[in-house]
Design a protein around this motif. Structure first.
Motif: not given
Length: 199
Positions: A32-33, A39-40, A45-47, A66-67
């Motif tokens: 999905l990313i 990059n919704t 969700g990014l830390g 996430m990666h």
């Protein structure tokens, strides 16, 4: 312990449902990313430490799934498939899920506390190193749960992982360190109390 003998993906999923679900979730989010505009998922969700400080506390959990790149995704997925199944069998599905999430969260909390407000991070490495922390505890204090060959592999992997963590500028050192220490400290609370002659 780390050699996979399953004859099919279906058999692997039946024997190790939690590892399988984590792999599927990570894969779905990674895909999905790649396809969603702007990059919704990454933005949500990014830390990112500054946003965590402002109350977006879910960012302590979401980076675990996430990666950022194909190599990052493949390495963590491969590590989970190698090291996850044996622990899922030893701990049971519920305990394995909890320790995987907790060590990933501990790694991200360590990153939040000791890195600056503009620091951002993502990846399952904190949780993966948490599993290695459990194996490290087993290697020295619960040898009944791990065969000598696997114990030697754990030490070799930790040495390689430590070297890679230190020399690579893109690695989140704190997530690895706190995840590993978290796994080692939580291990005696989660491992079965009865003595047994390893799997």
């Amino acid at each position: 312990m780390f050699i996979r003998n399953e004859r099919s993906i279906k058999e692997f999923m039946r024997l190790y449902p939690i590892v399988s679900w984590i792999v599927m979730i990570n894969t779905a989010i990674f895909l999905l990313i790649q396809v969603l505009p702007f990059n919704t998922i990454m933005l949500w969700g990014l830390g990112y430490n500054g946003l965590i400080a402002q109350g977006e506390y879910w960012r302590i959990l979401t980076p675990i799934f996430m990666h950022a790149s194909v190599g990052h995704f493949v390495f963590n997925t491969f590590s989970l498939i190698i090291f996850g199944p044996a622990l899922e069998r030893i701990l049971n599905k519920f305990k394995f899920t909890i320790i995987y999430l907790l060590t990933g969260i501990i790694g991200n909390i360590g990153t939040f506390v000791f890195e600056g407000p503009t620091y951002s991070h993502l990846g399952a490495s904190g949780a993966i190193y948490g599993l290695l922390g459990v194996y490290f505890f087993m290697r020295f204090l619960r040898k009944d749960l791990i065969d000598p060959g696997s114990a030697q592999i754990v030490i070799i992997i930790l040495i390689i992982g430590a070297a890679y963590t230190v020399i690579s500028p893109t690695i989140n050192l704190l997530a690895h360190l706190f995840g590993f220490v978290g796994g080692a400290l939580l291990a005696p609370l989660f491992l079965p109390k009865e003595r047994r002659r390893y799997l």
